[in-house]
Design a protein around this motif. Structure first.
Motif, mmCIF file in Angstrom:
data_model
loop_
_atom_site.group_PDB
_atom_site.id
_atom_site.type_symbol
_atom_site.label_atom_id
_atom_site.label_comp_id
_atom_site.label_asym_id
_atom_site.label_seq_id
_atom_site.Cartn_x
_atom_site.Cartn_y
_atom_site.Cartn_z
ATOM 1 N N ASN A 245 -7.042 7.047 -1.847
ATOM 2 C CA ASN A 245 -7.090 8.465 -1.493
ATOM 3 C C ASN A 245 -7.334 9.278 -2.767
ATOM 4 O O ASN A 245 -6.417 9.800 -3.391
ATOM 5 C CB ASN A 245 -5.775 8.890 -0.830
ATOM 6 N N THR A 246 -8.602 9.398 -3.144
ATOM 7 C CA THR A 246 -8.961 10.020 -4.418
ATOM 8 C C THR A 246 -8.684 11.520 -4.450
ATOM 9 O O THR A 246 -8.320 12.061 -5.495
ATOM 10 C CB THR A 246 -10.448 9.775 -4.718
ATOM 11 N N VAL A 247 -8.866 12.185 -3.318
ATOM 12 C CA VAL A 247 -8.633 13.634 -3.280
ATOM 13 C C VAL A 247 -7.170 13.941 -3.589
ATOM 14 O O VAL A 247 -6.856 14.795 -4.422
ATOM 15 C CB VAL A 247 -9.029 14.217 -1.914
ATOM 16 N N GLU A 248 -6.261 13.223 -2.928
ATOM 17 C CA GLU A 248 -4.842 13.461 -3.178
ATOM 18 C C GLU A 248 -4.431 12.978 -4.562
ATOM 19 O O GLU A 248 -3.508 13.535 -5.165
ATOM 20 C CB GLU A 248 -3.989 12.778 -2.099
ATOM 21 N N GLU B 32 -13.683 7.564 -7.249
ATOM 22 C CA GLU B 32 -12.581 7.313 -8.175
ATOM 23 C C GLU B 32 -12.943 7.751 -9.590
ATOM 24 O O GLU B 32 -12.128 8.343 -10.302
ATOM 25 C CB GLU B 32 -12.233 5.822 -8.145
ATOM 26 N N ASP C 200 2.774 2.311 2.203
ATOM 27 C CA ASP C 200 2.772 2.953 3.524
ATOM 28 C C ASP C 200 4.153 2.750 4.151
ATOM 29 O O ASP C 200 4.352 1.903 5.014
ATOM 30 C CB ASP C 200 1.679 2.349 4.403
ATOM 31 N N GLN D 225 -4.114 3.651 -3.052
ATOM 32 C CA GLN D 225 -4.405 3.649 -1.620
ATOM 33 C C GLN D 225 -5.843 4.037 -1.327
ATOM 34 O O GLN D 225 -6.271 4.022 -0.180
ATOM 35 C CB GLN D 225 -3.464 4.620 -0.902
ATOM 36 N N ARG E 201 0.827 -1.213 0.000
ATOM 37 C CA ARG E 201 0.000 0.000 0.000
ATOM 38 C C ARG E 201 0.860 1.261 0.000
ATOM 39 O O ARG E 201 0.363 2.362 0.180
ATOM 40 C CB ARG E 201 -0.918 0.021 1.217
ATOM 41 N N ARG F 128 -1.481 7.258 -4.687
ATOM 42 C CA ARG F 128 -2.590 7.706 -3.845
ATOM 43 C C ARG F 128 -3.909 7.082 -4.300
ATOM 44 O O ARG F 128 -4.757 6.741 -3.469
ATOM 45 C CB ARG F 128 -2.695 9.231 -3.880
#
Length: 506
Positions: free
Chosen positions: A327-330, A442, A252, A325, A250, A322
């Protein structure tokens, strides 16, 4: 009290070569006992390997031999013809102060899951019918044993079979919760027999329930002399290494470092040091600190770092990460930032003599640009023209930046050009999507770039970057230094695991 928890598997009970049981299997023992089978598939003995013992599916072994331990027809004790390679290795180790007072045997029974079992069905590998044989074995080996307790893992459907990790964990938890353990009990666990899902479930439940009180007893039927105890701390470390692999998938990197840091040594091994160094570099990239990331790479990427455009591709690959992961905004932010930021880098590189930096470090284009690009002033809004003429400079972002590129590269003025998405739909969607407090799906990331799926989105972002940088990369992965570093991290984690557990063969 010493308590031994042991799983059982398909090959735990075997038949010795050159014995009556082996010789008379087809003519006497199987014909006599097969009426106890749910379905007769004519099971034959199979030789495991050259010069090895013979096996038959565990359920068949139990039905045929367990019910005929004393065969009066031959005046022969079948038990003497059986052998127990793995259990023998364990039993020899559990002597003296380690001898168990209580044995808990994990059996399997998938009768409810497989009503009409075919010959290759997991049903035949069940160990529940081995109970009479195992009972005799444990009482022969440990004459002073106080109790042998049998627990059956019995899934109710194929979907909940014993290869299902969640179901196996649930069943193990349920069965062990029915037993009472005292705080001073010493727990020994042998988990190698059975399915991988059962093995992992026993490990997890043992560690969570008994903590430091548990010791794992591991062996190998081919190398019984290597049978040994392994402390719970090593198993906990092993479990966390598996968790670290999941976190690494991921991207991370902070999570991996946090998980493994408690185990790091003051005097690190080469494998550990390499992993630690790579993680530090990757963490900087994950924070979009590309300059610090570059410093950590050293000579490996010096040629790339001499270029003005490399950070744009890193930012774009960060957008891909992103999205992976969730994290659609980023993902949207970094994809737009990658292209707009690269245009700014292009301007600073191409027209450095016409760039002035503000106190906050942001660039402004000076009015002197009109000597090289006289049409630039006419492409600006009237208020921007006035500002450039009056103050002699104009902040280089958004419209002033886009128009600079369009003036220098007129081909991108065409509405059908790939770059039109940047100052068109992508810009129009960016602020509304960023400023609302609703979730960002997404698909909305893709639509913001006028694409329909992930591959098309990545391709369009890459095309924009290639146009600005005048490069010909075929994928964001190939363009990113981080992609290769991530592969190196995967290998480093594997090497670290092998080194850390070079003495652990479970």
């Amino acid at each position: 009290m010493n308590i031994w928890i042991v799983t059982t598997g398909n090959s735990d009970v075997q038949i010795k070569d050159k014995t009556t049981l082996k010789t008379k299997w087809n003519t006497l023992f199987y014909p006599e006992g097969r009426k106890g089978l749910e379905k007769d598939h004519g099971f034959q003995l199979t030789k495991k390997e050259e010069n090895a013992n013979f096996t038959v599916p565990a359920r068949v072994m139990g039905v045929i031999c367990g019910n005929q331990l004393e065969n009066n027809k031959l005046n022969k004790d079948i038990y003497q013809d059986l052998c127990f390679p793995l259990l023998d290795a364990f039993s020899q180790k559990l002597q003296g102060k380690d001898q168990p007072d209580r044995i808990i045997v994990i059996l399997t029974n998938q009768e409810s899951a497989y009503q009409k079992p075919e010959k290759k069905s997991p049903y035949w590998k069940d160990t529940c019918t081995l109970k009479p044989i195992l009972n005799k074995y444990f009482k022969d080996r440990f004459s002073k044993i106080k109790e042998v307790k049998y627990l059956e893992l019995a899934p109710q459907s194929k979907d909940e079979g014993l290869d299902n990790w969640d179901q196996a964990l649930k069943l193990v938890q349920q069965e062990l919760s029915t037993l009472e353990f005292k705080p001073l009990d010493k727990i020994y666990v042998s988990h190698q027999a059975g399915t991988p899902a059962i093995s992992s479930a026993i490990q997890f439940v043992s560690l969570s329930q008994f903590g430091k009180r548990v010791k794992f007893l591991v062996s190998n039927e081919y190398e019984p002399e290597n049978t040994r105890f392994i402390t719970s701390s090593k198993y906990l470390r092993g479990i966390q290494l598996q968790e670290a692999k999941v976190l690494l998938k991921r991207f991370d990197y902070c999570g991996v470092e946090s998980l493994l840091k408690p185990y790091w040594l003051d005097s690190a091994t080469p494998q550990e040091q390499k992993l630690r160094d790579l993680l530090k570099i990757a963490i900087q990239w994950n924070f979009a600190n590309f300059d610090e990331f570059a410093k950590g790479l050293g000579e490996v990427a010096q040629e790339r770092l001499k270029t003005w455009w490399w950070t744009g591709y890193e930012a774009a690959y960060l957008a891909v990460v992103r999205l992976e992961q969730g994290n659609t905004v980023e993902a949207l932010f970094h994809s737009f930032r990658a292209v707009e930021g690269l245009i700014c880098k292009w301007a600073e590189y191409k027209y450095k003599n016409h760039i002035q930096y503000k106190s906050d470090g942001s660039p402004a284009i000076k009015v002197s640009i009109l000597r090289d690009l006289p049409d630039y002033i006419n492409r600006l809004y009237r208020n921007m023209q006035d500002k450039l003429n009056k103050e002699g400079k104009l902040g280089l972002f958004s419209e002033s930046l886009y128009q600079l590129l369009q003036t220098a590269k007129p081909e991108c003025q065409n509405p059908t050009h790939v770059m039109s998405i940047v100052w068109g739909k992508a810009r129009d969607n960016r602020n509304p999507l960023f400023h609302r407090l609703l979730g960002l799906q997404e698909q909305e990331v893709f639509e913001a770039w006028d694409t329909k799926n992930k591959d098309a989105w990545k391709k369009k972002v890459l095309s924009c970057l290639n146009f600005v940088a005048e490069q010909e990369f075929t994928s964001l992965q190939k363009a990113s230094l981080m992609y290769q570093l991530h592969q190196d991290l995967n290998q480093a984690l594997t090497d670290y695991e092998l080194q850390a557990f070079s003495d652990l063969n479970v």
